[in-house]
Motif scaffolding. Structure first.
Motif, PDB file in Angstrom:
ATOM      1  N   TYR A  92     -30.705   8.912 -32.611  1.00 42.27           N
ATOM      2  CA  TYR A  92     -31.507   9.771 -31.734  1.00 42.27           C
ATOM      3  C   TYR A  92     -32.011   8.978 -30.536  1.00 42.27           C
ATOM      4  O   TYR A  92     -32.163   7.752 -30.600  1.00 42.27           O
ATOM      5  CB  TYR A  92     -32.702  10.360 -32.493  1.00 42.27           C
ATOM      6  CG  TYR A  92     -32.302  11.380 -33.527  1.00 42.27           C
ATOM      7  CD1 TYR A  92     -32.319  12.745 -33.234  1.00 42.27           C
ATOM      8  CD2 TYR A  92     -31.904  10.988 -34.805  1.00 42.27           C
ATOM      9  CE1 TYR A  92     -31.950  13.680 -34.188  1.00 42.27           C
ATOM     10  CE2 TYR A  92     -31.526  11.915 -35.763  1.00 42.27           C
ATOM     11  CZ  TYR A  92     -31.552  13.264 -35.441  1.00 42.27           C
ATOM     12  OH  TYR A  92     -31.170  14.186 -36.382  1.00 42.27           O
ATOM     13  N   GLU A  93     -32.263   9.683 -29.457  1.00 37.96           N
ATOM     14  CA  GLU A  93     -32.807   9.040 -28.273  1.00 37.96           C
ATOM     15  C   GLU A  93     -34.250   8.610 -28.520  1.00 37.96           C
ATOM     16  O   GLU A  93     -35.008   9.304 -29.191  1.00 37.96           O
ATOM     17  CB  GLU A  93     -32.760  10.005 -27.079  1.00 37.96           C
ATOM     18  CG  GLU A  93     -31.355  10.356 -26.620  1.00 37.96           C
ATOM     19  CD  GLU A  93     -31.360  11.309 -25.443  1.00 37.96           C
ATOM     20  OE1 GLU A  93     -32.464  11.741 -25.045  1.00 37.96           O
ATOM     21  OE2 GLU A  93     -30.279  11.622 -24.927  1.00 37.96           O
ATOM     22  N   ALA A 117     -28.687  11.386 -29.781  1.00 32.75           N
ATOM     23  CA  ALA A 117     -28.208  10.487 -28.723  1.00 32.75           C
ATOM     24  C   ALA A 117     -26.691  10.530 -28.690  1.00 32.75           C
ATOM     25  O   ALA A 117     -26.009   9.651 -29.229  1.00 32.75           O
ATOM     26  CB  ALA A 117     -28.713   9.069 -28.971  1.00 32.75           C
TER      27      ALA A 117
END
Length: 215
Positions: A92-93, A117
């Motif tokens: 994930y970002e 992400a």
């Protein structure tokens, strides 16, 4: 009858005192408490997300927590002021959030939504990391530091830094511990490591300014 009345009054005073102590203890536990949650964009809780809180004006300047199976996390006894929270989860970002922490009363919940992400490789700095084991080691280091076992805490943080160079908060903790040992040269070196990878890191910048003024 008089003895019974006196006894009742004494019992009432004891009950009131106990209630007062309980409320006071609860208030102490609530001071600087921040809770929150981490979820994906589809509303699913994310387990094992790492949340790092930073505030250059308190000691220690960083604190860490991880989310549980329901995506929940909690920080206890944070110092007052503006904290920056960085949230990381594999795949994930990264997300950042700021929160003004108060010592009295409740603080707003820090609820974070992370986005997948898609443009990042699956082998990022937190990929394949056993977050639970990492958090346990960080907790051990924090406990050693609180107990005054600075060398033991430093050893754990150095071990972590060697395994995860991208985890810059470790060098912030090392800098703070070296300051406590009055080894300002070593502390400066740790903060400079942070700035090499994060030039805008306010905690490291403030620490270097402080150490420069001290010299």
């Amino acid at each position: 009858m008089i003895d019974g009345t006196v006894g009742a009054r004494r019992r009432l005073r004891v009950i009131c005192l106990a209630a007062s102590l309980l409320l006071s203890a609860t208030g102490v536990l609530a001071q600087g408490r921040v809770t929150g949650s981490v979820k994906s964009q589809d509303g699913q809780p994310l387990k094992g997300a790492m949340i790092i809180g930073s505030n250059a004006l308190v000691a220690p300047p960083t604190r860490t927590a991880t989310s549980d199976a329901k995506g929940r996390f909690a920080f206890m006894a944070l110092g007052k002021g503006e904290w920056t929270f960085t949230i990381d989860a594999p795949g994930y970002e990264q997300s950042k959030a700021k929160l003004i922490v108060r010592l009295m009363g409740s603080n707003p919940s820090l609820d974070v939504v992370l986005h997948v992400a898609s443009d990042l490789p699956p082998t990022g700095p937190m990929a394949n990391v056993d977050v639970g084991a990492l958090q346990q080691r960080l907790d051990e280091a924090a406990a050693d530091a609180d107990a005054g076992k600075l060398d033991a805490a430093i050893a754990i943080y150095r071990e972590t830094a060697a395994k995860l160079p991208a985890l810059t908060m470790v060098h912030l903790q090392l800098g703070a511990l070296q300051e406590r040992k009055q080894d300002l040269a070593a502390a400066t070196a740790e903060y400079q490591i942070v700035l090499k990878s994060e030039p805008d890191n306010a905690v490291a910048r403030a620490a270097l300014d402080r150490l420069g003024a001290a010299r």
